[in-house]
Design a protein around this motif. Structure first.
Motif, short mmCIF file in Angstrom:
data_model
loop_
_atom_site.label_atom_id
_atom_site.label_comp_id
_atom_site.label_asym_id
_atom_site.label_seq_id
_atom_site.Cartn_x
_atom_site.Cartn_y
_atom_site.Cartn_z
N THR A 1 0.83 -1.20 0.00
CA THR A 1 0.00 0.00 0.00
C THR A 1 0.87 1.26 0.00
N TYR A 2 2.08 1.14 0.46
CA TYR A 2 3.02 2.27 0.49
C TYR A 2 3.59 2.51 -0.90
N ASN A 3 3.91 1.42 -1.58
CA ASN A 3 4.39 1.49 -2.97
C ASN A 3 3.96 0.19 -3.63
N ASN A 4 3.09 0.29 -4.60
CA ASN A 4 2.51 -0.90 -5.21
C ASN A 4 3.47 -1.57 -6.19
N SER A 5 4.60 -2.02 -5.65
CA SER A 5 5.62 -2.71 -6.43
C SER A 5 6.14 -3.87 -5.60
N LYS A 6 6.01 -5.08 -6.13
CA LYS A 6 6.48 -6.25 -5.39
C LYS A 6 7.99 -6.22 -5.15
N PRO A 7 8.80 -5.82 -6.15
CA PRO A 7 10.24 -5.70 -5.87
C PRO A 7 10.52 -4.72 -4.73
N TYR A 8 9.78 -3.61 -4.70
CA TYR A 8 9.93 -2.63 -3.62
C TYR A 8 9.59 -3.27 -2.27
#
Length: 273
Positions: free
Chosen positions: A254-261
Protein backbone atom coordinates in the motif's frame (compact mmCIF):
# COMPACT_ATOMS: atom_id res chain seq x y z
CA UNK A 1 -11.27 15.78 -18.05
CA UNK A 2 -11.85 19.36 -17.00
CA UNK A 3 -12.78 22.24 -19.21
CA UNK A 4 -10.44 24.97 -20.46
CA UNK A 5 -11.00 28.62 -19.77
CA UNK A 6 -7.87 30.65 -20.38
CA UNK A 7 -7.40 33.41 -17.83
CA UNK A 8 -5.95 36.75 -18.93
CA UNK A 9 -3.71 36.69 -15.86
CA UNK A 10 -1.76 33.70 -17.17
CA UNK A 11 1.43 34.24 -19.12
CA UNK A 12 1.54 32.79 -22.63
CA UNK A 13 3.66 29.80 -21.68
CA UNK A 14 1.43 29.08 -18.66
CA UNK A 15 -1.88 28.83 -20.49
CA UNK A 16 -1.51 25.07 -20.26
CA UNK A 17 -2.63 25.53 -16.65
CA UNK A 18 -5.92 27.23 -17.52
CA UNK A 19 -7.93 24.03 -16.86
CA UNK A 20 -6.18 23.69 -13.50
CA UNK A 21 -7.11 27.29 -12.68
CA UNK A 22 -10.78 26.45 -13.23
CA UNK A 23 -10.46 23.31 -11.13
CA UNK A 24 -8.79 25.11 -8.21
CA UNK A 25 -11.44 27.81 -8.20
CA UNK A 26 -14.17 25.16 -8.29
CA UNK A 27 -12.57 23.61 -5.19
CA UNK A 28 -13.16 26.85 -3.31
CA UNK A 29 -9.93 28.79 -3.74
CA UNK A 30 -10.24 32.53 -4.32
CA UNK A 31 -9.70 33.61 -7.92
CA UNK A 32 -7.12 36.24 -6.96
CA UNK A 33 -5.11 33.67 -4.98
CA UNK A 34 -5.16 31.15 -7.82
CA UNK A 35 -4.11 33.76 -10.38
CA UNK A 36 -1.31 34.98 -8.13
CA UNK A 37 0.03 31.45 -7.80
CA UNK A 38 -0.20 30.52 -11.47
CA UNK A 39 1.25 33.86 -12.56
CA UNK A 40 4.30 33.49 -10.32
CA UNK A 41 7.53 33.41 -12.33
CA UNK A 42 8.57 30.19 -10.59
CA UNK A 43 5.55 28.30 -11.92
CA UNK A 44 6.07 26.38 -15.15
CA UNK A 45 5.01 23.21 -16.88
CA UNK A 46 7.70 20.60 -16.22
CA UNK A 47 7.76 18.86 -19.58
CA UNK A 48 11.21 17.35 -19.14
CA UNK A 49 10.41 16.02 -15.68
CA UNK A 50 7.09 14.60 -16.89
CA UNK A 51 8.93 12.68 -19.61
CA UNK A 52 11.42 11.34 -17.08
CA UNK A 53 8.60 10.35 -14.74
CA UNK A 54 6.26 8.82 -17.29
CA UNK A 55 8.28 7.51 -20.25
CA UNK A 56 8.75 3.72 -20.20
CA UNK A 57 12.23 3.05 -18.86
CA UNK A 58 14.59 0.56 -20.42
CA UNK A 59 16.23 0.06 -17.04
CA UNK A 60 14.55 -1.30 -13.97
CA UNK A 61 15.45 0.21 -10.61
CA UNK A 62 18.14 -1.92 -9.02
CA UNK A 63 16.53 -2.69 -5.68
CA UNK A 64 19.48 -4.93 -4.85
CA UNK A 65 21.48 -1.80 -4.05
CA UNK A 66 19.38 -1.34 -0.93
CA UNK A 67 20.36 -4.73 0.46
CA UNK A 68 24.11 -4.10 0.44
CA UNK A 69 26.35 -3.77 3.48
CA UNK A 70 26.59 0.03 3.17
CA UNK A 71 22.82 0.46 3.43
CA UNK A 72 22.58 -2.03 6.28
CA UNK A 73 25.38 -0.27 8.18
CA UNK A 74 23.72 3.12 7.71
CA UNK A 75 20.38 1.70 8.82
CA UNK A 76 21.80 0.21 11.99
CA UNK A 77 23.55 3.47 12.84
CA UNK A 78 20.27 5.33 12.31
CA UNK A 79 18.47 2.85 14.54
CA UNK A 80 21.03 3.35 17.30
CA UNK A 81 20.85 7.13 17.00
CA UNK A 82 17.03 7.21 17.09
CA UNK A 83 16.42 4.19 19.33
CA UNK A 84 14.13 6.07 21.75
CA UNK A 85 11.94 7.48 18.97
CA UNK A 86 11.70 4.10 17.25
CA UNK A 87 10.77 2.41 20.54
CA UNK A 88 8.05 4.98 21.17
CA UNK A 89 6.69 4.58 17.64
CA UNK A 90 6.64 0.81 18.08
CA UNK A 91 4.76 1.14 21.37
CA UNK A 92 2.11 3.33 19.74
CA UNK A 93 1.77 1.47 16.45
CA UNK A 94 3.04 -2.07 16.89
CA UNK A 95 5.26 -1.63 13.84
CA UNK A 96 8.73 -3.17 13.94
CA UNK A 97 11.39 -0.41 13.89
CA UNK A 98 13.39 -2.32 11.29
CA UNK A 99 10.52 -1.99 8.81
CA UNK A 100 10.22 1.75 9.44
CA UNK A 101 13.95 2.24 8.92
CA UNK A 102 13.92 0.01 5.84
CA UNK A 103 11.21 2.18 4.25
CA UNK A 104 13.08 5.39 5.06
CA UNK A 105 16.23 3.82 3.61
CA UNK A 106 14.62 2.80 0.33
CA UNK A 107 12.57 5.98 -0.02
CA UNK A 108 15.27 8.56 0.63
CA UNK A 109 18.48 6.93 1.89
CA UNK A 110 17.44 8.07 5.36
CA UNK A 111 16.87 11.62 4.23
CA UNK A 112 19.86 12.09 1.93
CA UNK A 113 17.76 12.16 -1.24
CA UNK A 114 14.41 13.84 -0.65
CA UNK A 115 14.14 15.64 -3.99
CA UNK A 116 14.72 19.21 -5.14
CA UNK A 117 11.75 19.63 -7.46
CA UNK A 118 9.11 22.28 -6.79
CA UNK A 119 6.16 20.19 -5.66
CA UNK A 120 3.59 22.70 -6.92
CA UNK A 121 5.04 22.53 -10.42
CA UNK A 122 5.26 18.75 -10.66
CA UNK A 123 1.74 18.25 -9.32
CA UNK A 124 0.31 21.03 -11.50
CA UNK A 125 2.02 19.52 -14.55
CA UNK A 126 0.57 16.09 -13.81
CA UNK A 127 -2.87 17.58 -13.12
CA UNK A 128 -3.27 18.70 -16.76
CA UNK A 129 -1.83 15.60 -18.41
CA UNK A 130 -5.25 14.75 -19.81
CA UNK A 131 -5.29 17.88 -21.99
CA UNK A 132 -3.93 18.15 -25.56
CA UNK A 133 -1.87 21.21 -24.63
CA UNK A 134 0.01 19.38 -21.89
CA UNK A 135 0.47 16.27 -24.01
CA UNK A 136 2.10 18.37 -26.75
CA UNK A 137 4.59 19.76 -24.24
CA UNK A 138 5.35 16.29 -22.90
CA UNK A 139 5.85 15.01 -26.44
CA UNK A 140 8.57 17.60 -27.01
CA UNK A 141 10.62 15.95 -24.25
CA UNK A 142 9.62 12.31 -24.82
CA UNK A 143 12.33 9.89 -26.00
CA UNK A 144 12.29 9.89 -29.81
CA UNK A 145 12.24 6.12 -30.22
CA UNK A 146 9.26 5.87 -27.88
CA UNK A 147 7.08 8.58 -29.46
CA UNK A 148 4.59 6.00 -30.74
CA UNK A 149 3.85 5.10 -27.12
CA UNK A 150 2.27 8.53 -26.59
CA UNK A 151 -0.52 7.83 -29.07
CA UNK A 152 -1.68 4.57 -27.55
CA UNK A 153 -4.93 4.23 -25.64
CA UNK A 154 -2.99 2.72 -22.76
CA UNK A 155 -0.84 5.84 -22.37
CA UNK A 156 -3.79 8.20 -22.65
CA UNK A 157 -5.60 6.21 -19.99
CA UNK A 158 -2.51 6.31 -17.78
CA UNK A 159 -2.21 10.07 -18.24
CA UNK A 160 -5.90 10.57 -17.39
CA UNK A 161 -5.53 8.49 -14.23
CA UNK A 162 -2.40 10.40 -13.25
CA UNK A 163 -4.15 13.75 -13.86
CA UNK A 164 -7.10 12.82 -11.66
CA UNK A 165 -4.72 11.76 -8.90
CA UNK A 166 -2.68 14.95 -9.19
CA UNK A 167 -5.74 17.20 -9.02
CA UNK A 168 -6.57 15.61 -5.68
CA UNK A 169 -3.00 16.08 -4.52
CA UNK A 170 -3.03 19.73 -5.61
CA UNK A 171 -6.03 20.28 -3.35
CA UNK A 172 -4.18 18.56 -0.51
CA UNK A 173 -1.10 20.68 -1.12
CA UNK A 174 -3.23 23.82 -0.83
CA UNK A 175 -4.73 22.61 2.45
CA UNK A 176 -1.33 21.59 3.79
CA UNK A 177 0.16 24.98 2.96
CA UNK A 178 -2.77 26.81 4.57
CA UNK A 179 -2.48 24.63 7.68
CA UNK A 180 1.24 25.35 7.99
CA UNK A 181 1.01 29.02 7.03
CA UNK A 182 3.32 28.53 4.06
CA UNK A 183 3.14 29.31 0.37
CA UNK A 184 2.23 26.27 -1.76
CA UNK A 185 5.23 27.22 -3.90
CA UNK A 186 7.72 26.67 -1.07
CA UNK A 187 7.59 22.87 -0.93
CA UNK A 188 10.39 20.81 -2.47
CA UNK A 189 10.24 17.09 -3.10
CA UNK A 190 10.50 14.33 -5.67
CA UNK A 191 9.63 14.68 -9.35
CA UNK A 192 6.41 12.83 -8.53
CA UNK A 193 5.47 15.32 -5.78
CA UNK A 194 6.48 13.36 -2.67
CA UNK A 195 7.88 15.00 0.45
CA UNK A 196 10.61 14.36 2.99
CA UNK A 197 12.37 11.28 4.31
CA UNK A 198 9.17 9.25 4.09
CA UNK A 199 8.27 10.53 0.60
CA UNK A 200 4.64 11.14 1.52
CA UNK A 201 2.42 12.87 -1.02
CA UNK A 202 0.44 15.83 0.43
CA UNK A 203 -2.70 13.77 1.10
CA UNK A 204 -0.68 11.27 3.11
CA UNK A 205 0.92 14.08 5.12
CA UNK A 206 -2.53 15.43 6.01
CA UNK A 207 -4.00 12.04 6.94
CA UNK A 208 -1.13 10.05 8.44
CA UNK A 209 1.59 12.60 9.17
CA UNK A 210 2.60 12.86 12.84
CA UNK A 211 4.00 15.83 14.74
CA UNK A 212 6.13 13.70 17.02
CA UNK A 213 8.39 16.45 18.33
CA UNK A 214 5.49 18.74 19.26
CA UNK A 215 6.64 21.78 17.27
CA UNK A 216 3.18 22.31 15.78
CA UNK A 217 3.74 20.92 12.29
CA UNK A 218 4.53 17.69 10.49
CA UNK A 219 8.09 17.99 9.19
CA UNK A 220 9.05 14.89 7.25
CA UNK A 221 12.63 16.12 7.04
CA UNK A 222 12.77 15.60 10.80
CA UNK A 223 13.57 11.99 11.81
CA UNK A 224 11.13 11.99 14.71
CA UNK A 225 8.19 13.07 12.60
CA UNK A 226 9.22 10.81 9.72
CA UNK A 227 9.56 7.74 11.93
CA UNK A 228 6.19 8.22 13.62
CA UNK A 229 4.48 9.08 10.34
CA UNK A 230 5.66 5.90 8.61
CA UNK A 231 4.69 3.78 11.61
CA UNK A 232 1.28 5.47 11.78
CA UNK A 233 0.72 4.87 8.05
CA UNK A 234 1.58 1.17 8.32
CA UNK A 235 -0.63 0.71 11.38
CA UNK A 236 -3.54 2.40 9.58
CA UNK A 237 -3.08 0.05 6.64
CA UNK A 238 -3.22 -3.12 8.67
CA UNK A 239 0.17 -3.74 10.27
CA UNK A 240 -0.07 -5.77 13.44
CA UNK A 241 2.55 -7.63 15.46
CA UNK A 242 2.88 -11.24 14.39
CA UNK A 243 1.80 -10.87 10.77
CA UNK A 244 2.90 -13.49 8.28
CA UNK A 245 5.35 -12.49 5.54
CA UNK A 246 2.50 -12.47 3.03
CA UNK A 247 0.42 -10.19 5.25
CA UNK A 248 3.37 -7.85 5.80
CA UNK A 249 3.94 -7.73 2.06
CA UNK A 250 0.32 -6.72 1.52
CA UNK A 251 0.68 -3.78 3.93
CA UNK A 252 3.96 -2.55 2.43
CA UNK A 253 2.43 -2.73 -1.05
CA UNK A 254 0.00 0.00 0.00
CA UNK A 255 3.02 2.27 0.49
CA UNK A 256 4.39 1.49 -2.97
CA UNK A 257 2.51 -0.90 -5.21
CA UNK A 258 5.62 -2.71 -6.43
CA UNK A 259 6.48 -6.25 -5.39
CA UNK A 260 10.24 -5.70 -5.87
CA UNK A 261 9.93 -2.63 -3.62
CA UNK A 262 7.95 -4.46 -0.93
CA UNK A 263 10.23 -7.51 -0.97
CA UNK A 264 13.26 -5.22 -0.70
CA UNK A 265 11.81 -3.37 2.28
CA UNK A 266 11.12 -6.62 4.12
CA UNK A 267 14.48 -8.06 3.09
CA UNK A 268 16.33 -5.02 4.39
CA UNK A 269 14.27 -5.08 7.58
CA UNK A 270 15.44 -8.64 8.17
CA UNK A 271 19.07 -7.60 7.72
CA UNK A 272 18.59 -4.76 10.21
CA UNK A 273 17.53 -7.08 13.02
Amino acid sequence: MFYPGVAPALAQDQKVFAPLRAEMISQGMKTAQVDALLDDKRVRFEGRLMAILLAPSEHKLNYGQFLGSKTVKAGKAFMAQHAATLAQARKQSGVDPTVVVAILSVESRLGIYTGKSMVFNVLASQAVLDTPEAQKLVAQNWPSKQKAELKTAKTKKRFAKRAAWARKEMGSLMRLAAKEGRSPLDYQGSLAGALGMAQFVPTSVLIWGQDADGDGRVDLLDPQDAIHSVANYLKAHGWRPGLSYKAKLKVVLTYNNSKPYANTVLGLAEKLR
